[in-house]
Design a protein around this motif. Structure first.
Motif, PDB file in Angstrom:
ATOM      1  N   LYS A 109       0.798  -1.219   0.000  1.00 31.81           N
ATOM      2  CA  LYS A 109       0.000   0.000   0.000  1.00 31.81           C
ATOM      3  C   LYS A 109       0.834   1.274   0.000  1.00 31.81           C
ATOM      4  O   LYS A 109       0.356   2.326  -0.380  1.00 31.81           O
ATOM      5  N   GLY A 110       2.059   1.197   0.454  1.00 30.40           N
ATOM      6  CA  GLY A 110       2.873   2.397   0.543  1.00 30.40           C
ATOM      7  C   GLY A 110       3.312   2.916  -0.805  1.00 30.40           C
ATOM      8  O   GLY A 110       3.610   2.141  -1.716  1.00 30.40           O
ATOM      9  N   THR A 111       3.352   4.234  -0.950  1.00 30.42           N
ATOM     10  CA  THR A 111       3.854   4.858  -2.173  1.00 30.42           C
ATOM     11  C   THR A 111       5.046   5.765  -1.899  1.00 30.42           C
ATOM     12  O   THR A 111       5.760   6.143  -2.819  1.00 30.42           O
ATOM     13  N   CYS A 112       5.271   6.101  -0.634  1.00 29.38           N
ATOM     14  CA  CYS A 112       6.399   6.966  -0.276  1.00 29.38           C
ATOM     15  C   CYS A 112       7.724   6.222  -0.448  1.00 29.38           C
ATOM     16  O   CYS A 112       8.749   6.826  -0.734  1.00 29.38           O
ATOM     17  N   PHE A 113       7.703   4.922  -0.266  1.00 26.24           N
ATOM     18  CA  PHE A 113       8.881   4.083  -0.448  1.00 26.24           C
ATOM     19  C   PHE A 113       8.405   2.688  -0.816  1.00 26.24           C
ATOM     20  O   PHE A 113       7.240   2.351  -0.637  1.00 26.24           O
ATOM     21  N   ARG A 114       9.325   1.866  -1.307  1.00 25.87           N
ATOM     22  CA  ARG A 114       9.013   0.514  -1.753  1.00 25.87           C
ATOM     23  C   ARG A 114       9.689  -0.514  -0.852  1.00 25.87           C
ATOM     24  O   ARG A 114      10.610  -0.176  -0.106  1.00 25.87           O
ATOM     25  N   PRO A 115       9.277  -1.771  -0.907  1.00 25.94           N
ATOM     26  CA  PRO A 115       9.852  -2.780  -0.004  1.00 25.94           C
ATOM     27  C   PRO A 115      11.367  -2.891  -0.093  1.00 25.94           C
ATOM     28  O   PRO A 115      12.028  -3.156   0.913  1.00 25.94           O
ATOM     29  N   ALA A 172      18.247  16.880   6.333  1.00 23.93           N
ATOM     30  CA  ALA A 172      18.071  16.307   4.996  1.00 23.93           C
ATOM     31  C   ALA A 172      18.646  17.189   3.902  1.00 23.93           C
ATOM     32  O   ALA A 172      18.684  16.773   2.740  1.00 23.93           O
ATOM     33  N   VAL A 173      19.106  18.381   4.225  1.00 20.10           N
ATOM     34  CA  VAL A 173      19.623  19.308   3.222  1.00 20.10           C
ATOM     35  C   VAL A 173      21.049  18.972   2.772  1.00 20.10           C
ATOM     36  O   VAL A 173      21.323  18.937   1.563  1.00 20.10           O
ATOM     37  N   PRO A 174      22.021  18.727   3.684  1.00 15.53           N
ATOM     38  CA  PRO A 174      23.413  18.532   3.240  1.00 15.53           C
ATOM     39  C   PRO A 174      23.600  17.401   2.242  1.00 15.53           C
ATOM     40  O   PRO A 174      24.343  17.555   1.265  1.00 15.53           O
ATOM     41  N   GLY A 175      22.954  16.266   2.447  1.00 20.29           N
ATOM     42  CA  GLY A 175      23.121  15.154   1.520  1.00 20.29           C
ATOM     43  C   GLY A 175      22.657  15.496   0.120  1.00 20.29           C
ATOM     44  O   GLY A 175      23.294  15.129  -0.874  1.00 20.29           O
ATOM     45  N   MET A 176      21.538  16.234   0.037  1.00 23.42           N
ATOM     46  CA  MET A 176      21.031  16.633  -1.276  1.00 23.42           C
ATOM     47  C   MET A 176      21.949  17.654  -1.934  1.00 23.42           C
ATOM     48  O   MET A 176      22.215  17.592  -3.139  1.00 23.42           O
ATOM     49  N   VAL A 177      22.462  18.605  -1.159  1.00 24.05           N
ATOM     50  CA  VAL A 177      23.351  19.629  -1.703  1.00 24.05           C
ATOM     51  C   VAL A 177      24.650  19.007  -2.213  1.00 24.05           C
ATOM     52  O   VAL A 177      25.075  19.233  -3.354  1.00 24.05           O
ATOM     53  N   LEU A 201      22.858  11.035  -1.542  1.00 23.67           N
ATOM     54  CA  LEU A 201      21.424  11.145  -1.817  1.00 23.67           C
ATOM     55  C   LEU A 201      20.639  10.126  -0.986  1.00 23.67           C
ATOM     56  O   LEU A 201      19.501  10.387  -0.582  1.00 23.67           O
ATOM     57  N   GLU A 202      21.241   8.983  -0.732  1.00 20.85           N
ATOM     58  CA  GLU A 202      20.619   7.981   0.132  1.00 20.85           C
ATOM     59  C   GLU A 202      20.461   8.525   1.549  1.00 20.85           C
ATOM     60  O   GLU A 202      19.441   8.313   2.211  1.00 20.85           O
ATOM     61  N   GLU A 203      21.476   9.263   2.003  1.00 15.97           N
ATOM     62  CA  GLU A 203      21.407   9.892   3.328  1.00 15.97           C
ATOM     63  C   GLU A 203      20.280  10.922   3.378  1.00 15.97           C
ATOM     64  O   GLU A 203      19.518  10.983   4.353  1.00 15.97           O
ATOM     65  N   ALA A 204      20.173  11.740   2.327  1.00 13.20           N
ATOM     66  CA  ALA A 204      19.117  12.759   2.285  1.00 13.20           C
ATOM     67  C   ALA A 204      17.733  12.110   2.302  1.00 13.20           C
ATOM     68  O   ALA A 204      16.822  12.587   2.992  1.00 13.20           O
ATOM     69  N   GLU A 205      17.566  11.037   1.555  1.00 11.26           N
ATOM     70  CA  GLU A 205      16.276  10.351   1.524  1.00 11.26           C
ATOM     71  C   GLU A 205      15.946   9.726   2.879  1.00 11.26           C
ATOM     72  O   GLU A 205      14.804   9.753   3.336  1.00 11.26           O
ATOM     73  N   GLU A 207      16.941  10.819   5.807  1.00  8.93           N
ATOM     74  CA  GLU A 207      16.554  11.906   6.707  1.00  8.93           C
ATOM     75  C   GLU A 207      15.129  12.373   6.404  1.00  8.93           C
ATOM     76  O   GLU A 207      14.370  12.720   7.315  1.00  8.93           O
ATOM     77  N   ARG A 208      14.761  12.397   5.130  1.00  6.99           N
ATOM     78  CA  ARG A 208      13.400  12.788   4.770  1.00  6.99           C
ATOM     79  C   ARG A 208      12.380  11.787   5.314  1.00  6.99           C
ATOM     80  O   ARG A 208      11.286  12.174   5.751  1.00  6.99           O
ATOM     81  N   MET A 209      12.732  10.509   5.317  1.00  7.37           N
ATOM     82  CA  MET A 209      11.836   9.496   5.869  1.00  7.37           C
ATOM     83  C   MET A 209      11.676   9.682   7.385  1.00  7.37           C
ATOM     84  O   MET A 209      10.620   9.380   7.945  1.00  7.37           O
ATOM     85  N   HIS A 210      12.713  10.165   8.046  1.00  8.43           N
ATOM     86  CA  HIS A 210      12.583  10.497   9.467  1.00  8.43           C
ATOM     87  C   HIS A 210      11.502  11.560   9.651  1.00  8.43           C
ATOM     88  O   HIS A 210      10.659  11.472  10.550  1.00  8.43           O
ATOM     89  N   LEU A 211      11.538  12.573   8.784  1.00  9.27           N
ATOM     90  CA  LEU A 211      10.548  13.645   8.870  1.00  9.27           C
ATOM     91  C   LEU A 211       9.140  13.105   8.607  1.00  9.27           C
ATOM     92  O   LEU A 211       8.191  13.457   9.324  1.00  9.27           O
ATOM     93  N   MET A 212       8.992  12.264   7.576  1.00  8.02           N
ATOM     94  CA  MET A 212       7.676  11.691   7.268  1.00  8.02           C
ATOM     95  C   MET A 212       7.137  10.883   8.453  1.00  8.02           C
ATOM     96  O   MET A 212       5.933  10.851   8.709  1.00  8.02           O
TER      97      MET A 212
END
Length: 339
Positions: A109-115, A172-177, A201-205, A207-212
């Motif tokens: 059911k999830g769409t934010c991430f996959r298995p 989540a900003v430094p990894g993306m930058v 980019l994996e680190e940024a993602e 961190e974003r999942m932490h926020l979600m």
């Protein structure tokens, strides 16, 4: 001869259309070999036939072939509810949403991430590790992080849920930058990155999942949202300038920022253990993402997040040391998948 060529072209076009209209089933790799959980057996990707101007009617790949009617003629089968939904979601270009099916036949059911993005976090990592400042850049990075923590403590005090959300919008900003800078550099110089683009980019993602996750636990107030917008705008540009000026100092600052995150989440755990914070059930998104045990609670979530931050601490201090010793990131393999 022209008739034979036309016939071959027609046969080839029919074969191509038939290929486009099929449903492809990709078997997943084992959990041991790829980190993919064994509970998910297959990924079904349904590709509807691409509409063509010379075809008035095209049948979606997800629609089953029409069975013969009672009189032997071809009848039209009623589309299933799922197929209708997929048709509605598909765009003009024939791109349909990917269907991920579990081993028991139920749909993911999830769409934010996959298995295959999920994992079991290593909570046994040393939480007490600390890098003693050596160079002037290290000292500036350390005191910068200390200065940033002071107003945060005043503003959020002991509201750790809101503090966590604020922390993750910045973390989540430094990894993306840095990932974007290395990506563009790789394109300009025609050189590989040693895996660092993917790792950052994996680190940024992550961190974003932490926020979600923490968005499910506590809801920010309007002034806290405004603060996030302001801080993120300032921090993004400031960190970009710092990284272009000195990658070693920029990574060191993130390493110290993650050390402070470990400290904050440790205080969060103490508040839960002391009964000051309700140990509510873990959000469903957290249970799936970290493959938590059934009946997991907020404490399990905070433990997982703290372990992630400790791993990010190690990666950024490691990246800083690479730069400090005069090496380019591409010369040293990145720790991809280091959670």
């Amino acid at each position: 001869m022209m008739t034979q060529s036309a016939r071959r072209a027609a046969v080839g076009s029919a074969a191509a259309l038939k290929h486009l209209g099929t449903t492809r089933l990709f078997q997943t790799r084992s959990a041991a070999g790829s980190g993919f959980p064994a509970t998910f057996a297959a990924v079904a990707v349904r590709s509807p036939t691409v509409p063509a101007p010379w075809m008035a009617c095209t049948r979606s790949a997800s629609t089953a072939a029409a069975p013969p009617a009672a009189d032997g003629s071809l009848g039209a089968a009623a589309p299933a509810a799922g197929d209708k939904k997929e048709k509605e979601a598909a765009s003009y270009w024939g791109v349909a949403p990917t269907r991920v099916v579990k081993e028991d036949g139920t749909e993911w059911k999830g769409t934010c991430f996959r298995p295959w993005d999920t994992y079991e976090v290593d909570v046994s990592i040393d939480m007490t590790k600390h890098h003693e400042p050596v160079t002037m850049g290290d000292k500036v990075a350390r005191w910068t992080v200390k200065a940033l923590r002071w107003p945060t403590d005043i503003f959020f005090q002991r509201r750790y849920g809101c503090r966590a959300m604020m922390l993750e919008t910045v973390a989540a900003v430094p990894g993306m930058v840095t990932g974007a800078v290395l990506h563009l550099r790789s394109l300009r110089r025609f050189e590989q990155s040693g895996g660092w683009i993917r790792a950052l980019l994996e680190e940024a993602e992550n961190e974003r999942m932490h926020l979600m996750t923490f968005m499910e636990v506590s809801r920010p107030r309007w002034h806290e949202r405004a603060l996030v917008v302001a801080v993120q705008g300032i921090f993004f540009n400031a960190y970009l300038a710092a990284y272009l000026l000195s990658p070693a100092a920029a990574h060191r600052m993130v390493g110290y920022l993650e050390e402070e995150a470990v400290h904050s989440y440790t205080e969060f755990l103490r508040g839960i253990d002391a009964g000051e914070i309700d140990d509510v059930p873990a959000p469903a998104i957290a249970v799936d993402y970290w493959r938590l045990r059934p009946g997991a609670t907020l404490r399990d979530v905070v433990q997982a997040v703290r372990a992630d931050e400790a791993h990010h601490r190690d990666v950024n201090h490691y990246a800083s040391d690479i730069h400090r010793h005069g090496h380019a990131p591409r010369e040293v393999a990145a720790p991809i998948g280091y959670h």
